[in-house]
Design an enzyme around this catalytic site. Structure first.
Site, PDB file in Angstrom:
ATOM      1  CG  ASP A 458      -2.070  -1.150   1.389  1.00 26.77           C
ATOM      2  OD1 ASP A 458      -2.168  -1.689  -0.117  1.00 26.77           O
ATOM      3  OD2 ASP A 458      -2.445  -1.391   1.836  1.00 26.77           O
ATOM      4  CG  ASP A 759      -5.422  -0.320   4.990  1.00 27.17           C
ATOM      5  OD1 ASP A 759      -5.941  -0.555   4.251  1.00 27.17           O
ATOM      6  OD2 ASP A 759      -4.685   0.396   4.950  1.00 27.17           O
ATOM      7  CG  ASP A 763      -7.185  -4.369   1.897  1.00 27.80           C
ATOM      8  OD1 ASP A 763      -7.421  -4.005   0.490  1.00 27.80           O
ATOM      9  OD2 ASP A 763      -6.549  -3.227   2.248  1.00 27.80           O
TER      10      ASP A 763
END
Length: 1041
Positions: A458, A759, A763
Site C-alpha cells: 500500500d 489494512d 483486503d
C-alpha cells in the site's frame, strides 16, 4: 535426496489434510514422538475441535433462524406483555448489594437469544443501561470496574494452563533410545557391582545415567525457553484494543478490560468484542458467518439491536452497550476450541522430518551392523580360544557394552534435532522481529518471507507517514496554498460567508472523525488520517465544531469504503432545510456534480470547460504527491426519501490537496529490496498521478508507462495481462478485487512468492490469497489482521524488509545446522562401524557419543539456528520455489569435511600408538581419549566453518552472535572437565599439554580444509532463474568473491 523428499512437501499456507497425513505416515523412525511432534498439528484433536465448533455454530444458526421466523409473532406479543406489566423478577443478594438491577445470566440470554420480548420487559436498551447503572453518554465510571468484573465476569476465555518446566523434562525422558540406555546402565551397575564390587563396578553405568540426565536437562531447558518465547508471542497476538466511552470521555482500552456496561464504538473492520446492544449508529451491517456460518450480512438497528461477540463489522458505524463478556458469550465457548490441534507445520519442518527419517534409516542400519560385527567377532574369538561354552559376567558386560554402543549410535544417527531446529530458529526470529515491530502470527510466514520475490505494498501509511495535513485547496475557482497551523478566516480564503458556512458544514457534518477532550482537557481528533486532516483544517477556520454537530440532525450516513470511494450524509439543518453532503475520490464526486461555486460565490453550471479546469487543478495537486479529495453539497428536494442519499445533482464546493510525506528510510528500504532480487510494486486506491509521484520519490517507479489503474488492469484479457504484468510497478485506483486479481496472476502466471500489505476489511481476500499477508498494526482493521500472517505494528515499509531479512536468516541458519549435523552423523557412524569391523571395538563409548549428540543436536541448533541476519543476505536473490534445500555447496562441504575427519581419526585409531609413542598399560585408553578429544574439537571448528556455507571468512560478525560464542565456550569448557576430571565416568584420562595442543591443531585444520573446499567450484544453485522483469538474478556464492 530431492527425489527421496518429494513426499515431504507441503504448501506454506492452507495445507490439505491429505498432504499433512501423507508425510506423517512416512516418518517411521522416531526416537521421541512426544518431543519431535510437539510443534506439529494434532489432526485428531483438530478434527474433534472442528466438530465441536460446528455444533456450536449450528446451535447459533438454528437459534437465529427460529428467531427470524418468530419475529412477527414476537413483535405482536410484545405490546400485550408490556401492557400487562413486567413479570416478577428476583435478584440475588450479591447483585442487589452491588446496586445492579439484572442478573448476569438473564442479561446474557437476552442478546444471544435475540429475545426482544425480555428486552422490552426490561425497558429496552435504556432500561438495561439503568439496571447496569451506566449512563449511555458518559459510560462506565472507572471506580466500578472491579465490581462489574466480580458480578458479570471478565472478558477472557478459558485457556489451557501453560506447560511448566518439569513437563518438558518428562517429554525429554520419553526418548526410546534413552530409556533403553537407562535400562542398560542399571543392568551394567548391577552386573558391575557383582563382578567388580563397589564403587568400581558402578562407574560405567553411572556415567551413562549422568550423561542421560545432562542430555535431558539441556534439552528440556532449550524446549522450555522456546515455549516461553511462543507464549509471549501468543499474548502479543491476542492484544486487541477498542474505543470506549468511560468517565465521560472517549478512550482506548484492551479487549480484555471490557466490562458489562461499557459503551463501545464500532466501525468498519472491527470485531465485536463482546455481546451487546445497539445504542445508535448508521448503516451498521454485521457479518455473523464466524458464528452462524451464514454468509449474508445482518442489518443492525434499533428494531434489531442484538450484537454477538466475535462477529465483524462489514459496513457502517455504531455505539454498543456491552451486555455479556467472556465465557457468557457464544464466542467464548468457540474460543475454547480454536487452538485445539495446534498450527500447521511449516514446509521446512516437514522437509527436515523427511531428512531425519532418511538419515535415521541409514543410522539404524549402521547401528545394527555395528552390533552384529562386534558380537560376531567376540563370539569367533571365544570359539578360537575354546571358551565358547564358558560364560562369565564379564562376557555379559562386554555384550551389554556393545548393545549400548549400538543404541547410542542410533541416538547420534537419528537427528531428532533437525525438525526442532526449525522451531528454535523460528521462535528466535519471531521474538527478534517482535522487538523490531513485526508480529508473526503464523510460523510458516517467517520462513516463506525469506523466499519472497515480490512485495505488493500500500502507499498510505506504509510508504508514507500517515500523518496528513491539508496543503492546498481549490475553492471558488482559486487555488490556495495552506501553510502552517495558524487560524484561517473567510477573508484569507477570499470566499463569501455563505460558501464559508457550507464548507464548514461539509467538513464537520460529513465526517466519521470525532473531536474529544483528552485527560488534560485539550481537543483531540479520533478518526482516519484523512478525516483528521480535514477536521483539523476545519478547526483552523472555526472552533465551533460541537455547535455545528449539535444544531444539525444527521438522518442517514453512507460511510466510506474502498468500493464506494466516497462518504455521503443526509442532514436536517436548524433552519428546516435538508442537505446532502458528499466527499470522496475526484473522479467519483465530479460525476455526481452538475454545478460548481464560481469566483463570485455563485452557483453556476459545471460546463465541460470548467470540468477540465478543475481536473487540471486536481492533476496538479496529484503531481505534487498530494492526496486529492472533492467536497460537494446538494439541497434535498421536498419529495426526498430519508432512506436514500441522492447520488446526482450535487454542487462542487472544494477540492482538497492533502500532504502525506514519504517515510524517512523508505527509499533506502526499496533499494535494499531491489538489490535482494525483490520487486516492489505499489498498489493503492489513490489518484494515479499522486501514486506516480510518491512511487518515483520512493524509487519504485522507473517509467510512467509502468503505472496502470485497477479497473483498466481488470478489464484486460489473460494474454494482455500476461504481457503487461511484469512491467507493472504502480497500480492506482485499485479496488480490493483488482488487488486480488493482481496477486493471483503474479503467483499463477509467473510463480512469484508474493507478499501483500493490507489494512482494510476488503483486503482480506488478497491477504489470504498471497503467500505472505502483511496487515498494518496501526491503520489495519481487526478483519485484516485476522487474515494476515504478519502484523506490521509500526505500519513501516522498512519493517517489512526486516521480516524478509529474518526470513532469509531462518532458511540459511537451518542450512548451516543441517550441514554441521550431517557431517557429525557421517563421521560418527563410519568411524565406529569401520573400527568395529577391523579392530573389534568402538573408539567412542556410549557416554562419549551422548556428549557428541548433545554438541551436534541441542547445542549445535542453539549456536547455528539463532544467528542474527547480516546485510549480505539482502545482496542475493531469493530462494525460488522448488529449489533443493541441501545444495551442492552443502554436499561439497559435508563430504570434504567428513573425508578429512575420517582420515585423521582413522590414522589415530589404527596407528595412533606408534605415531604418538604411546606405550605402557594405559596406552589404549590415552589413545581413545585423544581420538575422542580430537573428534570433539573437529566438530567445534567445523561448527565455526558452518557459519558460512559459501564465504571463506567464517569469523565475520562472530561476536555479534553472543549465543554462538557462549555455546562454543561452554562446549570447550565442558570438554576439558570431561577429559580431565570425569574420566571415571567417561572412560577418559587426563592428557598432557602436548596432546591437548595436538587435538586442537588437528581440529583447527578443519578451517583450512574449509577454505580449500570453498575454492572448489560447484554450481552455487541447482538453477538460476532469470528475473521476469528482464534483469539477471544477482550473483551469489563464489561469484561474489
Amino acid at each position: 535426496m530431492d527425489d527421496l523428499l518429494k513426499d515431504f512437501e507441503v504448501p506454506p499456507k492452507n495445507s490439505s489434510e491429505a498432504a499433512l497425513r501423507r508425510w506423517r505416515k512416512l516418518v517411521t523412525i522416531v526416537r521421541n514422538p512426544r518431543r519431535r511432534f510437539r510443534m506439529i498439528a494434532n489432526l485428531e484433536k483438530r478434527s474433534e475441535a472442528e466438530q465441536q465448533k460446528l455444533k456450536i455454530k449450528e446451535k447459533i444458526r438454528v437459534a437465529l433462524i427460529v428467531q427470524k421466523a418468530a419475529l412477527q409473532f414476537i413483535d405482536g406479543m410484545i405490546c400485550s406483555f408490556a401492557a400487562a406489566g413486567p413479570t416478577e423478577y428476583k435478584l440475588t443478594d450479591e447483585v442487589r448489594e452491588a446496586k445492579f438491577g439484572i442478573e448476569p445470566d438473564e442479561l446474557a440470554s437476552i442478546v444471544h437469544g435475540h429475545d426482544k420480548k425480555r428486552l422490552k420487559l426490561h425497558g429496552g436498551v435504556e432500561g438495561i443501561a439503568e439496571k447496569v447503572t451506566v449512563s449511555l453518554d458518559e459510560g462506565v465510571h472507572s471506580e466500578s470496574l472491579s465490581t462489574r468484573q466480580k458480578i458479570y465476569g471478565f472478558n477472557q476465555y478459558t485457556e489451557k494452563p501453560p506447560r511448566n518446566f518439569w513437563m518438558f523434562v518428562w517429554d525429554a525422558f520419553q526418548d526410546l533410545t534413552l530409556i533403553i540406555l537407562m535400562i542398560c546402565a542399571v543392568t551394567s551397575i548391577g552386573v558391575g557391582i557383582a563382578t567388580e564390587g563397589w564403587p568400581k563396578g558402578v562407574y560405567d553405568g553411572a556415567g551413562i545415567l549422568l550423561s542421560i540426565i545432562l542430555v535431558v536437562l539441556v534439552t528440556a531447558i532449550s524446549d522450555y525457553r522456546q515455549s516461553l518465547q511462543f507464549r509471549e508471542l501468543d499474548k502479543e497476538k491476542k492484544k486487541i484494543s477498542v474505543q470506549v466511552t468511560r468517565d465521560g470521555r472517549r478512550q482506548q482500552v484492551s479487549i480484555y478490560d471490557l466490562v458489562v456496561g461499557d459503551v463501545v464504538h464500532l466501525c468498519i473492520g472491527d470485531q465485536v468484542p463482546a455481546d451487546g446492544l445497539f445504542i445508535s449508529g448508521y448503516s451498521l451491517q454485521i457479518d455473523e458467518s464466524s458464528l452462524s456460518g451464514e454468509p449474508d450480512p445482518v442489518d443492525i438497528c434499533e428494531q434489531h439491536p442484538f450484537l454477538l461477540s466475535g462477529t465483524k463489522v462489514r459496513d457502517g458505524s455504531a455505539k454498543m452497550l456491552v451486555s455479556a463478556v467472556g465465557m457468557r458469550t457464544e464466542w467464548g465457548k468457540l474460543m475454547e476450541t480454536l487452538n485445539e490441534g495446534g498450527e500447521d507445520e511449516t514446509p521446512l519442518q516437514v522437509k527436515l522430518n523427511g531428512v531425519a527419517t532418511i538419515i535415521g534409516k541409514i543410522g539404524l542400519t549402521f547401528a545394527v551392523l555395528t552390533f552384529l560385527v562386534l558380537t560376531v567377532r567376540f563370539l569367533i574369538e571365544k570359539a578360537l580360544h575354546n571358551d565358547f561354552t564358558v560364560w562369565s559376567s564379564t562376557d555379559a558386560l562386554t555384550l551389554l557394552d556393545y548393545f549400548a554402543i549400538a543404541v547410542t549410535i542410533i541416538v547420534v544417527a537419528v537427528p531428532e534435532g533437525l525438525p526442532l531446529a526449525v522451531t528454535l530458529s523460528l521462535a528466535f526470529a519471531m521474538k527478534q522481529l517482535m522487538d523490531e515491530r513485526a508480529l508473526v502470527r503464523h510460523l510458516s510466514a517467517c520462513e516463506t518471507m525469506g523466499s519472497a520475490s515480490c512485495i505488493c505494498t500500500d502507499k498510505t501509511g506504509t510508504l508514507t507517514t500517515n500523518h496528513m495535513v491539508v496543503n492546498k485547496l481549490w475553492i471558488c475557482d482559486k487555488i490556495k496554498n495552506i501553510g502552517g497551523n495558524e487560524n484561517k478566516n473567510l477573508d484569507e480564503l477570499e470566499i463569501s460567508e455563505s460558501v464559508f458556512g457550507t464548507l464548514l458544514r461539509a467538513i464537520f457534518l460529513n465526517s466519521s472523525a470525532e473531536v474529544v477532550k483528552d485527560e488534560n482537557g485539550k481537543n483531540s481528533i479520533l478518526g482516519t488520517p484523512t478525516e483528521t486532516a480535514l477536521v483539523e483544517f476545519g478547526l483552523l477556520l472555526s472552533d465551533d465544531h460541537d455547535a455545528y454537530r449539535r444544531q444539525s440532525k444527521i438522518l442517514k450516513v453512507e460511510p466510506f469504503n474502498s468500493d464506494r470511494k466516497k462518504m455521503s450524509v443526509l442532514v436536517a439543518l436548524p433552519d428546516g432545510r435538508t442537505q446532502a453532503f458528499c466527499k470522496g475520490a475526484p473522479e467519483i464526486v465530479l460525476r455526481m456534480c452538475e454545478k460548481v461555486v464560481d469566483c463570485n460565490g455563485e452557483l453556476v453550471h459545471l460546463s465541460e470547460e470548467l470540468a477540465r479546469t478543475i481536473t487540471e487543478a486536481i492533476n496538479g495537486f496529484a503531481s505534487d504527491a498530494l492526496r486529492t479529495l472533492c467536497l460537494a453539497v446538494k439541497d434535498a428536494e421536498e419529495t426526498f426519501n430519508e432512506n436514500n442519499i441522492p447520488d446526482s445533482g450535487y454542487t462542487l464546493i472544494a477540492v482538497f490537496g492533502i500532504k502525506d510525506p514519504v517515510r524517512p528510510g523508505v527509499k533506502e528500504a526499496v533499494q535494499t529490496c531491489l538489490a535482494a532480487g525483490i520487486t516492489v510494486r505499489m498498489v493503492t486506491g489513490d489518484n494515479i498521478n499522486t501514486a506516480k509521484a510518491i512511487a518515483k520519490e520512493c524509487g519504485i517507479l522507473t517509467a510512467n508507462e509502468n503505472a496502470i489503474e485497477g479497473p483498466e488492469f481488470s478489464s484486460k484479457s489473460l494474454d494482455e495481462i500476461r504481457d503487461i504484468i511484469p512491467k507493472i510497478q504502480v497500480m492506482a485506483r485499485s479496488k480490493p478485487s483488482d488487488k486480488l486479481n493482481f496477486v493471483t496472476h503474479l503467483r499463477n502466471m509467473y510463480g512469484e512468492v508474493v507478499a501483500v500489505t493490507g489494512d482494510g476489511t476488503n483486503d482480506a481476500p488478497a491477504l489470504r490469497q498471497s503467500d505472505i499477508g502483511l496487515a498494518m498494526g496501526i491503520a489495519g482493521t481487526e478483519v485484516a489482521k485476522e487474515n494476515a500472517d504478519v502484523i506490521v505494528m509500526d505500519d513501516n515499509f522498512a519493517t517489512i524488509v526486516n521480516v524478509a531479512k529474518w526470513g532469509r536468516a531462518v532458511y540459511i541458519n537451518i542450512q548451516k545446522f543441517v550441514q554441521f549435523q550431517l557431517t557429525v552423523n557421517v563421521v560418527a557412524l563410519v568411524i565406529n562401524f569401520v573400527s568395529a569391523c577391523i579392530s573389534g571395538s568402538a573408539p567412542l563409548t556410549a557416554v562419549q557419543l551422548l556428549w557428541v549428540n548433545m554438541i551436534m543436536d541441542t547445542l549445535g541448533a542453539l549456536a547455528l539456528a539463532t544467528e542474527p541476519p547480516n546485510d549480505a543476505l539482502m545482496k542475493r536473490p531469493p530462494v525460488p520455489r522448488g529449489a533443493s534445500f541441501i545444495t551442492k555447496l552443502m554436499w561439497r562441504n559435508i563430504i570434504g569435511q567428513s573425508i578429512y575427519q575420517l582420515i585423521v581419526l582413522g590414522v589415530l585409531n589404527f596407528d595412533g600408538k606408534q605415531l604418538l609413542g604411546l606405550t605402557g598399560s594405559d596406552g589404549t585408553v590415552v589413545l581413545n581419549t585423544v581420538i575422542f578429544n580430537t573428534f570433539v574439537f573437529c566438530q567445534v571448528f567445523n561448527e565455526i566453518n558452518s557459519r558460512d556455507i559459501e564465504k571463506i571468512n567464517v569469523f565475520r560478525g562472530i561476536f555479534s552472535s553472543w549465543i554462538f560464542v557462549g555455546v562454543m565456550v561452554a562446549t570447550v569448557a565442558f570438554q576439558v572437565v570431561i577429559v580431565e576430571y570425569l574420566g571415571t565416568f567417561a572412560s577418559t584420562v587426563p592428557l598432557s599439554w602436548q596432546l591437548w595442543l595436538l587435538c586442537i591443531v588437528i581440529g583447527s585444520v578443519s578451517l583450512i580444509v574449509g577454505v580449500i573446499l570453498k575454492c572448489i567450484p560447484v554450481g552455487s544453485a541447482d538453477f538460476k532463474p532469470k528475473h521476469h522483469d528482464g534483469y539477471d538474478a544477482l550473483p551469489s556464492g563464489p561469484e561474489l568473491a
